[in-house]
Design an enzyme around this catalytic site. Structure first.
Site, mmCIF file in Angstrom:
data_model
loop_
_atom_site.group_PDB
_atom_site.id
_atom_site.type_symbol
_atom_site.label_atom_id
_atom_site.label_comp_id
_atom_site.label_asym_id
_atom_site.label_seq_id
_atom_site.Cartn_x
_atom_site.Cartn_y
_atom_site.Cartn_z
ATOM 1 N N ASN A 73 -20.399 -86.764 -10.704
ATOM 2 C CA ASN A 73 -20.040 -86.373 -12.068
ATOM 3 C C ASN A 73 -21.102 -86.812 -13.064
ATOM 4 O O ASN A 73 -21.756 -87.847 -12.891
ATOM 5 C CB ASN A 73 -18.676 -86.962 -12.466
ATOM 6 C CG ASN A 73 -18.804 -88.326 -13.125
ATOM 7 O OD1 ASN A 73 -19.119 -88.423 -14.315
ATOM 8 N ND2 ASN A 73 -18.587 -89.384 -12.355
ATOM 9 N N ALA A 74 -21.229 -85.991 -14.090
ATOM 10 C CA ALA A 74 -21.981 -86.393 -15.291
ATOM 11 C C ALA A 74 -21.223 -85.787 -16.466
ATOM 12 O O ALA A 74 -21.589 -84.741 -17.005
ATOM 13 C CB ALA A 74 -23.412 -85.903 -15.251
ATOM 14 N N GLY A 76 -20.568 -87.324 -19.318
ATOM 15 C CA GLY A 76 -21.280 -87.642 -20.557
ATOM 16 C C GLY A 76 -20.451 -88.344 -21.612
ATOM 17 O O GLY A 76 -20.745 -88.236 -22.806
ATOM 18 N N LEU A 77 -19.431 -89.067 -21.153
ATOM 19 C CA LEU A 77 -18.599 -89.875 -22.051
ATOM 20 C C LEU A 77 -18.029 -89.095 -23.256
ATOM 21 O O LEU A 77 -18.115 -89.554 -24.403
ATOM 22 C CB LEU A 77 -19.368 -91.118 -22.538
ATOM 23 C CG LEU A 77 -19.711 -92.144 -21.448
ATOM 24 C CD1 LEU A 77 -20.623 -93.247 -22.008
ATOM 25 C CD2 LEU A 77 -18.443 -92.762 -20.859
ATOM 26 N N ASN A 133 -17.094 -100.824 -20.732
ATOM 27 C CA ASN A 133 -17.857 -99.976 -19.812
ATOM 28 C C ASN A 133 -19.334 -100.043 -20.192
ATOM 29 O O ASN A 133 -19.789 -99.345 -21.100
ATOM 30 C CB ASN A 133 -17.345 -98.530 -19.862
ATOM 31 C CG ASN A 133 -18.085 -97.630 -18.889
ATOM 32 O OD1 ASN A 133 -18.992 -98.074 -18.178
ATOM 33 N ND2 ASN A 133 -17.703 -96.365 -18.861
ATOM 34 N N CYS A 136 -22.002 -96.781 -17.318
ATOM 35 C CA CYS A 136 -22.058 -95.327 -17.090
ATOM 36 C C CYS A 136 -23.507 -94.912 -16.799
ATOM 37 O O CYS A 136 -24.398 -95.172 -17.616
ATOM 38 C CB CYS A 136 -21.526 -94.576 -18.306
ATOM 39 S SG CYS A 136 -21.711 -92.789 -18.120
ATOM 40 N N ASN A 199 -18.674 -99.112 -10.921
ATOM 41 C CA ASN A 199 -18.785 -97.770 -11.481
ATOM 42 C C ASN A 199 -19.502 -96.893 -10.435
ATOM 43 O O ASN A 199 -19.763 -97.342 -9.316
ATOM 44 C CB ASN A 199 -19.549 -97.820 -12.811
ATOM 45 C CG ASN A 199 -19.174 -96.657 -13.727
ATOM 46 O OD1 ASN A 199 -18.991 -95.521 -13.271
ATOM 47 N ND2 ASN A 199 -19.058 -96.922 -15.018
ATOM 48 N N GLY A 251 -13.659 -97.980 -6.045
ATOM 49 C CA GLY A 251 -14.683 -97.240 -5.318
ATOM 50 C C GLY A 251 -14.149 -96.629 -4.043
ATOM 51 O O GLY A 251 -14.082 -97.289 -3.012
HETATM 52 C C1 SIN Z 1 -19.051 -89.978 -17.724
HETATM 53 O O1 SIN Z 1 -18.329 -89.750 -18.718
HETATM 54 O O2 SIN Z 1 -20.148 -89.394 -17.585
HETATM 55 C C2 SIN Z 1 -18.620 -90.942 -16.673
HETATM 56 C C3 SIN Z 1 -18.252 -92.268 -17.228
HETATM 57 C C4 SIN Z 1 -18.767 -93.439 -16.457
HETATM 58 O O3 SIN Z 1 -19.381 -93.274 -15.387
HETATM 59 O O4 SIN Z 1 -18.587 -94.573 -16.901
#
Ligand code: SIN
Length: 313
Positions: A73-74, A76-77, A133, A136, A199, A251
Site C-alpha cells: 500500500n501507498a 499517503g496518509l 505514527n 509511514c 509498520n 505484522g
Molecule cells: C499510508 O497511509 O500510506 C499508510 C500509513 C502507514 O504506513 O503508516
C-alpha cells in the site's frame, strides 16, 4: 465436565482490553461507525487512521493491492485533519464505551512541534491512548524521512508528545532500520508508555508485466500481511528483550495461532491489519475464538501463562 473459558483480558498502559486483538491503524479506522463495527466484531481495541495537523487527500489510486502473499500500500496518509478528527473521536468514544473497547488515536506530523500540537489537540477528545505514527514509509517525498529511521529523531518526537499529553503514548516503529532495538530503547527513554511494532516493510514494488508499469500510483509502497510475519515476530522478540514497556505486536497476524506466536514473542497485545482488508472485520471474532480454543487445548487459562515463553532457553 464444565470447562471455563480462558481469560483473554489485557491491561495495556493501565487501559483494560477485553482481549489482546487491536485494530491496526490504517484499516477501517476512518469513521466512528466503522470503529464501532470492528469493536462489535470482536476487537479488543481499535485504532483510528493516522491523523495529521491539516486535511490530506493522500495518493491517487491504486493505493492498495493484494499481491498474493499480502498487501502493498501507498495510501499517503489521507485524513480529515485534527479538528475534524476530534469530532470523530468524540462520537467514537460514545459508541465504544458501552462495548468496553478502548480507542487509540493515531497521529502523525512532519515536524516534532507538529506531533506535539496534534497530540495536545487530540487529547482534548479523550481517546484512551495515543499512537504516534513515526514510521509511514509512503510519504517521504512530501513529509520527509520517517522519524522512526533514526533513534535521535524518534526520541525527539516521543519526548515532545510526552510533554504535550497526559494520555498513554504508543510509538509505532519501522522495520526498515538496521537496529530496531536501538530505536525502541530511545523511545522508551524519551517517555513512551508502549511500543507498536511493526509498520509496513519496504518500500516494495509490484510491476504489472503486461503494461510494464508499477501498479501502485505511488510506484512503491509498504508491504504487509502473512509474508512479513516472521520479520514482525523477530522484531517484537528483540524489542521485548530490550525494553520494559509493553509491545503491541503487528505484522501478518491472520489466525489464532499467529496471535499466539506474537504473544510468545513477548507482545502484550496483537495488532491486526491486512487480515481485515482480506476478510472483513469479522476476522476479529474468528481470531479471538481461535486463540481461546488454542489456550483451552493447551491448558492455559490466561495470556500471561505463555506470554514471552519463546525467550526461555
Ligand atoms: C499510508 O497511509 O500510506 C499508510 C500509513 C502507514 O504506513 O503508516
Amino acid at each position: 465436565m464444565r470447562t471455563t473459558s480462558p481469560d483473554l483480558r489485557v491491561d495495556l498502559c493501565r487501559v483494560r482490553l477485553p482481549n489482546p486483538l487491536v485494530l491496526a491503524s490504517g484499516i477501517l479506522g476512518t469513521s466512528a461507525q466503522l470503529l464501532e463495527r470492528v469493536a462489535r466484531c470482536g476487537a479488543g481495541a481499535v485504532t483510528t487512521k493516522s491523523c495529521g495537523p491539516v486535511p490530506r487527500t493522500g495518493h491517487p489510486n491504486p493505493t492498495v493491492i493484494d499481491w498474493g502473499h499480502g498487501l502493498i500500500n501507498a495510501v499517503g496518509l489521507p485524513n480529515p485533519g485534527v479538528e475534524a478528527e476530534v469530532e470523530i473521536i468524540a462520537v467514537a468514544r460514545e459508541l465504544l464505551a458501552p462495548l468496553g473497547v478502548p480507542l487509540i488515536a493515531s497521529i502523525f506530523a512532519d515536524t516534532v512541534a507538529g506531533f506535539a500540537a496534534v497530540a495536545e489537540r487530540i487529547s482534548a477528545a479523550r481517546p484512551d491512548l495515543i499512537e504516534i505514527n513515526i514510521s509511514c514509509p509512503n510519504v517521504a517525498a512530501e513529509l520527509g524521512r520517517p522519524f522512526a529511521l533514526d533513534a535521535v529523531s524518534a526520541a525527539q518526537v516521543t519526548a515532545a508528545v510526552r510533554a504535550a499529553t497526559e494520555l498513554p503514548i504508543i510509538v509505532k516503529l519501522s522495520p526498515n532500520v538496521t537496529d530496531i532495538v536501538a530505536i525502541a530503547r530511545a523511545v522508551e527513554g524519551a517517555g513512551a508508555d508502549a511500543i507498536a511494532a511493526i509498520n509496513t516493510l519496504g518500500p516494495g514494488m509490484v510491476i504489472d508485466v503486461e503494461s510494464g508499469r508499477p501498479i501502485l500510483a505511488n510506484r512503491v509502497g509498504g508491504v504487509s500481511g502473512p509474508a512479513i510475519r516472521p520479520i514482525a515476530v523477530r522484531c517484537v522478540y528483540d524489542i521485548c528483550t530490550a525494553v520494559n514497556v509493553p509491545v503491541v505486536g503487528i505484522g501478518g497476524v491472520s489466525c489464532g495461532r499467529d496471535a499466539v506466536e506474537m504473544l510468545m514473542a513477548g507482545a502484550t497485545a496483537v495488532g491486526v491489519g491486512s487480515a481485515v482488508y482480506r476478510g472483513g472485520p469479522e476476522v476479529f471474532g474468528r481470531i479471538r475464538d481461535e486463540l481461546a480454543e488454542w489456550m483451552s487445548a493447551h491448558g492455559y487459562t490466561s495470556l500471561s501463562d505463555f506470554r514471552g515463553i519463546a525467550h526461555e532457553r
